[in-house]
Design an enzyme around this catalytic site. Sequence first.
Site, PDB file in Angstrom:
ATOM      1  N   HIS A  96     -15.713  -4.253   4.841  1.00  0.00           N
ATOM      2  CA  HIS A  96     -15.072  -2.950   5.052  1.00  0.00           C
ATOM      3  C   HIS A  96     -16.071  -2.095   5.835  1.00  0.00           C
ATOM      4  O   HIS A  96     -17.089  -1.666   5.306  1.00  0.00           O
ATOM      5  CB  HIS A  96     -14.747  -2.307   3.705  1.00  0.00           C
ATOM      6  CG  HIS A  96     -14.069  -0.975   3.803  1.00  0.00           C
ATOM      7  ND1 HIS A  96     -13.176  -0.528   2.869  1.00  0.00           N
ATOM      8  CD2 HIS A  96     -14.154   0.021   4.713  1.00  0.00           C
ATOM      9  CE1 HIS A  96     -12.746   0.678   3.199  1.00  0.00           C
ATOM     10  NE2 HIS A  96     -13.340   1.027   4.316  1.00  0.00           N
ATOM     11  N   TYR A 105      -2.920  -9.692   3.723  1.00  0.00           N
ATOM     12  CA  TYR A 105      -4.161  -9.443   3.000  1.00  0.00           C
ATOM     13  C   TYR A 105      -5.269 -10.298   3.599  1.00  0.00           C
ATOM     14  O   TYR A 105      -5.169 -11.523   3.647  1.00  0.00           O
ATOM     15  CB  TYR A 105      -3.993  -9.765   1.516  1.00  0.00           C
ATOM     16  CG  TYR A 105      -5.234  -9.523   0.702  1.00  0.00           C
ATOM     17  CD1 TYR A 105      -5.745  -8.245   0.553  1.00  0.00           C
ATOM     18  CD2 TYR A 105      -5.900 -10.580   0.088  1.00  0.00           C
ATOM     19  CE1 TYR A 105      -6.887  -8.010  -0.188  1.00  0.00           C
ATOM     20  CE2 TYR A 105      -7.042 -10.366  -0.662  1.00  0.00           C
ATOM     21  CZ  TYR A 105      -7.535  -9.078  -0.795  1.00  0.00           C
ATOM     22  OH  TYR A 105      -8.673  -8.848  -1.528  1.00  0.00           O
ATOM     23  N   ARG A 139     -11.341  13.768   7.225  1.00  0.00           N
ATOM     24  CA  ARG A 139     -12.188  14.668   6.435  1.00  0.00           C
ATOM     25  C   ARG A 139     -13.609  14.151   6.425  1.00  0.00           C
ATOM     26  O   ARG A 139     -13.894  13.086   6.968  1.00  0.00           O
ATOM     27  CB  ARG A 139     -11.664  14.720   4.987  1.00  0.00           C
ATOM     28  CG  ARG A 139     -11.530  13.326   4.394  1.00  0.00           C
ATOM     29  CD  ARG A 139     -11.245  13.313   2.920  1.00  0.00           C
ATOM     30  NE  ARG A 139     -10.811  12.010   2.432  1.00  0.00           N
ATOM     31  CZ  ARG A 139     -11.599  10.983   2.175  1.00  0.00           C
ATOM     32  NH1 ARG A 139     -12.896  11.078   2.396  1.00  0.00           N
ATOM     33  NH2 ARG A 139     -11.113   9.840   1.718  1.00  0.00           N
ATOM     34  N   LYS A 151       0.826  -1.212   0.000  1.00  0.00           N
ATOM     35  CA  LYS A 151       0.000   0.000   0.000  1.00  0.00           C
ATOM     36  C   LYS A 151       0.854   1.253   0.000  1.00  0.00           C
ATOM     37  O   LYS A 151       1.913   1.300   0.648  1.00  0.00           O
ATOM     38  CB  LYS A 151      -0.899   0.038   1.243  1.00  0.00           C
ATOM     39  CG  LYS A 151      -2.012  -0.977   1.285  1.00  0.00           C
ATOM     40  CD  LYS A 151      -2.847  -0.745   2.532  1.00  0.00           C
ATOM     41  CE  LYS A 151      -4.045  -1.650   2.610  1.00  0.00           C
ATOM     42  NZ  LYS A 151      -4.859  -1.373   3.818  1.00  0.00           N
TER      43      LYS A 151
END
Length: 455
Positions: A208, A202, A292, A158
């Site tokens: 998610h 992984y 954010r 990543k």
Amino acid sequence: MIRKILIANRGEIAVRIIRTCKEMGIRTVAVYSTADRDALHVQLAHESVCIGGPRPADSYLNMNAILQAACSTGCDAIHPGFGFLSENPQFAALTQQCNLIFIGPSPDVIEKLGNKAHARQMMQEAGLPVIPGSKQIVQSVEEARSLAETITYPLIIKAANGGGGRGMRIVRSEEELEHAYHSARSEAKACFGDEDVYMEKYIEHPKHIEVQVLCDEYGNCLHLYERDCSFQRRNQKMIEEAPCHVLRDDVRERMAADAVRACQHVGYTSAGTIEFLMAADGSYYFMEMNTRIQVEHPITEQICGIDIVKQQIRIADHQRLQLRQEDIQPKGYALECRINAEDIHREFAPSPGKVTFLNLPCGRGVRVETAVYNGYTIPPYYDSMIAKIITFAPTRLECIKKMRIALEELIIDGVETNVEFHYLVLHQRAFIEGTYDTGYAQQFIEELKENGEFI
């Protein structure tokens, strides 16, 4: 008090922020590129300033032009929205140096959490479960090979200072490692200006799940429960829902408590999101934190009855949160479909162009976030998302049915969109039952291709 805000963004999020500012009696300044001269956010803001050419680097990523616009129009604050400069610590610091309020966390916190490798270390210190992986930046292929023996395959490389699925490569064997390492670094450099990468184990077929948080500068930190963002294509979210239908109550409580503890540990202020990956057995791991507002924030607003953008502005204005955790009782279900101008029959290729006819769905339990209107020309320079359709209802099945009806009513002529794809998804058993994982979208696409649905 904040009386005037410059919105350093475009599209539907700029429109969304303008609406909340108007409700709060705050004047707004829109910035725009030459390609966005006729954009809706430009028309709705009290004032507007052109800041450069159509390329993002010449306009929406042009820090000096944005800051000059804010200063010359007498703004008190800048809201960065999402994307572009929203998680750029340098921009946040420059905003403060110009005696303007950055509506978000401090530059220092953005920098610490923006580096994914550093964020992992901080979350370990806070006591959160973290996916096994490298403790620091992986400097070479040789180091990657050595770490792979400990982490074991499959693993994922990543970008350390990225997100949105960019600079990310899944590696299932040693033969794939070298190419994946260089490829991830190259993409990270191109997308984020930084080629640093790290490695993690992984997790196969995970959910998610992200937890929305609100924190003020007085130590008050709340969670607004979770969203299921598992329906993704190439690590890009397409459909989100709140709450997560298959999350056990005991796991929900632990996950929410971990999110709050993480924020308290790093001294976080503003709205933010802690993202987790959850394995099939209910075990979960910290993945990253977004400093954010999120694209999918409306579904949390719908089930909690809280305007997250309004809370962001109040926190930036040094106000205390007026909410208590016990006041936040989610009701019902909410679903969001991201409508993109893309051709699903050509590998989801972007489809910019003129919208010749537009009909937006409406009705009880339907919310639309968009900056598109009849006759609007979608420029080719930016993200292809043009609308978000949100539905909410007392039960999840009712919510899904409302979304089907909303998509039937949604008409966008002149450009190709992914509306049909969303409609098909909403009739699949895995989605209806809520058992889909992060790999399901691609699996479904392959099934459509096999059945001749895709060219």
